[in-house]
Every structure is written in C-alpha cells, then in structure tokens.
Design a protein around this motif. Structure first.
Motif: not given
Length: 210
Positions: A40, A82, A94, A96, A133, A135, A137, A199, A202-204, A207
């Motif tokens: 992460l 991050n 991004w 979290l 959670c 996310l 960005a 995570i 959901y991050r991918d 972004l």
C-alpha cells in the motif's frame, strides 16, 4: 435492593471499560498491520473522532462539555497517505481513510443536547459495528490541504459491494471509492490480508488511468 442494583451497575461499568481497552487495542493493531503493508505504501497522516469532539484541554471545564465527548474511541477516523502531505497533490497520489463505527445506531442518530444512551430508537443488539474504508484520489494536480480541503470538502463516499469509482468534486476532479466490513469479520486469522486485498481493489479503481 437499590444498593444491589447500584453495585451491579458499576460492576458493569468497570467491565465495560476493561472490554473497551481490549477492543481499542485489537482495532488499533488491525489498522496498524493493514496500513503498514508494503503493497500500500502508506504513511500515517492524522486521526480524529467522527461523531463527537475530542476530550477537552485540562484547563477547559469538562463538566460543561457533552459526556459523549469522553468516548472518542467509538467513532474514529484514521487517515493515511500514499504521497506527500504537503501541497501540491499529484495524480497518482491517494488517501485512505479508515473509519471505525462501533455502533451504527449512535452514528446514524441525530444527536440532541441531552440525549441519554437509553433513548436511541435502535437497540444496541439491533445495531452493528463496522469498519469503513474510503479511498480518495485527485485526477489532476491540486494545491490544497488533504484534510481540510480535500477530505473535509467532500461528502461521505457511498460504500459499495464491488469497486466503484465516484466523482466527489467535478471541478477539482476528486474521485473516491468505499466499502464497509462488519468488525466481527475482521477477527479471523487472515483478516489483515483480506482487508489489504480489498483496499487494493478499491484503490485501483479510483486511481487515474495512466
């Protein structure tokens, strides 16, 4: 009879405080293990209560404050980045936000000044304890403060069953995704890996595409 009832009441208070200390320790360990996962690349940013205020400074008359403010651990958010906490933000960075909601009935309640704990419409046994959670960005360079202007500048993203990108601010091009998990599901041996993988999914989706 009254003395016996009072004795039992304060025994339950003592038990509750000990259970809460153990509960917070476990929750913090989970968040620590997840946020420190190298996949992460996160750094701790800030934390704070989400439903009530922090306990006041020692010079403030706490007797004039809301008693719920003495329970900040029940509804808290932990923000990790991050990227740099300094301005500007670049596409690809991004944030979290891990939110602990120990009692969904209390979290959803429109709190009144003198609301007692036994006055909620939803009973404790019918409420839930969840971890959410979020996310977040930016999809363009922003010269803003992560906490005050980006995170606090948007509404709560909607938690979805599968990864789903949501536009939270058209002009700033801030996007988010979010999910919720019952806290009881995060007590298994492999719960850290389960949460990290979710995570990442959901991050991918949130972004910007390179």
């Amino acid at each position: 009879m009254d003395n016996i009832a009072n004795h039992n009441l304060f025994k339950q208070v003592r038990i509750a405080h000990r259970l809460l200390a153990s509960y917070y320790s476990r929750v913090h360990q989970l968040i620590k293990d997840v946020s420190s996962d190298e996949r992460l690349g996160l750094e701790f940013f800030i934390w704070g209560p989400t439903k009530f205020n922090r306990p006041c400074q020692r010079g403030t008359n706490v007797l004039e404050r809301w008693s719920w403010d003495l329970l900040p651990g029940g509804f808290t958010q932990y923000l990790f980045l991050n990227g740099s906490e300094k301005k500007p933000q670049q596409p690809g960075e991004w944030m979290l936000a891990i939110c602990v909601i120990s009692d969904t009935a209390v979290f959803d309640e429109e709190m009144k000044e003198n609301l007692d704990a036994d006055e909620f419409d939803v009973l404790a046994e019918d409420a839930h304890s969840v971890l959410r959670c979020y996310l977040v960005a930016p999809h363009k360079e922003l010269n803003l403060y992560w906490a005050d202007e980006i995170w606090d500048g948007i509404d709560w993203p909607k938690c979805t069953e599968s990864p789903e990108i949501q536009c939270m601010h058209d002009e700033r091009q801030v996007y988010a995704s979010a999910f919720e998990m019952p806290l009881e599901e995060l007590t298994a041996k492999d719960c850290v890996e389960t949460l990290v993988q979710k995570i990442i999914e959901y991050r991918d989706v949130v972004l910007p595409v390179k």
